[in-house]
Design an enzyme around this catalytic site. Structure first.
Site, PDB file in Angstrom:
ATOM      1  N   ALA A   1       0.795  -1.228   0.000  1.00  0.00           N
ATOM      2  CA  ALA A   1       0.000   0.000   0.000  1.00  0.00           C
ATOM      3  C   ALA A   1       0.825   1.276   0.000  1.00  0.00           C
ATOM      4  O   ALA A   1       0.295   2.354   0.242  1.00  0.00           O
ATOM      5  CB  ALA A   1      -0.935  -0.003   1.213  1.00  0.00           C
ATOM      6  N   ASN A   2       2.120   1.182  -0.274  1.00  0.00           N
ATOM      7  CA  ASN A   2       2.946   2.390  -0.254  1.00  0.00           C
ATOM      8  C   ASN A   2       2.898   3.154  -1.570  1.00  0.00           C
ATOM      9  O   ASN A   2       3.340   4.298  -1.651  1.00  0.00           O
ATOM     10  CB  ASN A   2       4.399   2.037   0.076  1.00  0.00           C
ATOM     11  CG  ASN A   2       5.013   1.106  -0.949  1.00  0.00           C
ATOM     12  OD1 ASN A   2       4.557  -0.026  -1.088  1.00  0.00           O
ATOM     13  ND2 ASN A   2       6.035   1.556  -1.660  1.00  0.00           N
ATOM     14  N   THR A   3       2.344   2.540  -2.618  1.00  0.00           N
ATOM     15  CA  THR A   3       2.313   3.200  -3.922  1.00  0.00           C
ATOM     16  C   THR A   3       1.202   2.602  -4.776  1.00  0.00           C
ATOM     17  O   THR A   3       0.593   1.593  -4.413  1.00  0.00           O
ATOM     18  CB  THR A   3       3.672   3.037  -4.637  1.00  0.00           C
ATOM     19  OG1 THR A   3       3.689   3.822  -5.836  1.00  0.00           O
ATOM     20  CG2 THR A   3       3.928   1.584  -5.002  1.00  0.00           C
TER      21      THR A   3
ATOM     22  N   GLY B   1      -2.489   0.058  -4.442  1.00  0.00           N
ATOM     23  CA  GLY B   1      -2.600  -0.202  -3.015  1.00  0.00           C
ATOM     24  C   GLY B   1      -2.751   1.066  -2.200  1.00  0.00           C
ATOM     25  O   GLY B   1      -3.597   1.145  -1.307  1.00  0.00           O
TER      26      GLY B   1
ATOM     27  N   TYR C   1       4.478 -14.993 -14.529  1.00  0.00           N
ATOM     28  CA  TYR C   1       3.503 -14.021 -14.022  1.00  0.00           C
ATOM     29  C   TYR C   1       2.082 -14.550 -14.198  1.00  0.00           C
ATOM     30  O   TYR C   1       1.268 -14.503 -13.265  1.00  0.00           O
ATOM     31  CB  TYR C   1       3.669 -12.690 -14.749  1.00  0.00           C
ATOM     32  CG  TYR C   1       2.663 -11.640 -14.346  1.00  0.00           C
ATOM     33  CD1 TYR C   1       2.745 -11.016 -13.100  1.00  0.00           C
ATOM     34  CD2 TYR C   1       1.626 -11.263 -15.201  1.00  0.00           C
ATOM     35  CE1 TYR C   1       1.825 -10.052 -12.718  1.00  0.00           C
ATOM     36  CE2 TYR C   1       0.701 -10.298 -14.834  1.00  0.00           C
ATOM     37  CZ  TYR C   1       0.803  -9.698 -13.593  1.00  0.00           C
ATOM     38  OH  TYR C   1      -0.121  -8.750 -13.221  1.00  0.00           O
TER      39      TYR C   1
END
EC number: 1.1.1.300
Length: 331
Positions: free
Chosen positions: A46-48, A51, A200
């Site tokens: 959630a820092n960028t 999120g 991925y």
């Protein structure tokens, strides 16, 4: 002057139509106005990007938000930004490295000890098309972080989620899951030539399969779990692909990107919707493309593959006593 009116009017019409088309193609704002005062929300990564915007949206709605991130400097900065913008002071940063089983266990232990409840778990963090890296425990990075890390975290927090019911788990997958295949003979890419795109896609398919199997195991518990594709967004997740930063992308493909690529704010709307919408209170085990429920890839609905993946994932992360009891798998 009048000779300019028609061209200007036409230009305005075209611009307006383009904006409407973009809104249609990329989805739109979360239609629910529900608030979540007193509810505790965990958002990983959630820092960028998506999120951070998801945490911001839910902080605006009154939640007690926990940002769970690897980089604590960025995480603290994001928490400060969100507190300042929303005036919600119940926004805090916690350390979580999804590439480390030890870190995941430590994070979960602190949450269980220090938090009275966990109402919403948003498994948002991810790695996309990185080089052939491995996690601290030797797992291929994309499978290890995107699937195994969240698999362990979710299982460790299940008792807390059940005690807080009704509660919700939201797993961020991707449309790329349709191109994925679970290779049980080489989940960790130890014998095959490494293909970062295929790795991925496998990790994102695993997330949908995990969602389906977890939903089945949680029936009657008051805990729901759903997976979603947030859309293609301009975030740091795509930094290893190089496509957003190329000259070709910014010039030749610029108009197409403008139409199809979401801002982080818009890409956070599906997660927000699944977290708060009252009409989704009893919806579980589903896959959402943006704000709409859709059928996932056929392999994502294969119950035997889902059960087998669960058993193998539990073995890999050392989950000897899963929080959700299940009958032994057929031999």
């Amino acid at each position: 002057m009048s000779r300019y009116l028609l061209p200007l009017s036409a230009l305005g019409t075209v611009a307006g139509a383009a904006v409407l088309l973009k809104d249609y193609v990329t989805g739109g704002a979360c239609p629910s106005k529900a608030t979540i005062p007193g509810k505790t929300v965990i958002v990983t990564g959630a820092n960028t990007g998506i999120g951070k915007q998801t945490a911001l949206e839910l902080a605006r709605r009154g939640g007690n938000i926990i940002l769970a991130c690897r980089d604590m400097e960025k995480c603290e900065a994001a928490a400060k930004d969100i507190r300042g913008e929303t005036l919600n002071h119940h926004v805090n940063a916690r350390h979580l490295d999804l590439a480390s089983l030890k870190s995941i266990r430590e994070f979960a232990a602190k949450i269980i000890e220090e938090e009275e409840r966990v109402d919403i778990l948003i498994n948002n963090a991810g790695v996309m098309r990185c080089p052939h890296w491995t996690t601290e425990d030797g797992f291929e990075m994309q499978f290890g972080v995107n699937h195994l890390g969240h698999f362990l975290l979710t299982n460790l927090l299940l008792d807390k989620l059940k005690a807080s019911a009704p509660s919700r788990i939201i797993n961020l997958s991707s449309l790329a899951h349709v191109a994925g295949h679970i290779d049980f003979d080489d989940l960790n890419w130890q014998t095959r030539k490494y293909n970062t795109k295929a790795a991925y896609c496998q990790s994102k398919l695993a997330i949908v399969l995990f969602t389906k199997e977890l939903s089945r195991r949680l029936q009657g518990s008051g805990v729901t779990v759903n997976a979603l594709h947030p859309g293609v967004a301009r975030t740091e997740l795509g930094r290893h692909t190089g496509i957003h930063g190329s000259t070709f992308s910014s010039t030749t493909l610029g108009p197409i990107f403008w139409l199809l690529v979401k801002s982080p704010e818009l890409a956070a709307q599906p997660s927000t919707y699944l977290a708060v919408a009252e009409e989704l209170a009893d919806v579980s085990g589903k896959y959402f493309d943006g704000l709409k429920q859709k059928a996932p890839a056929p392999e994502a609905e294969d119950e035997e593959v889902a059960r087998r993946l669960w058993a193998e994932s539990a073995r890999l992360v050392g989950l000897e006593a899963p929080s959700v009891r299940e009958q032994p798998l057929p031999r």
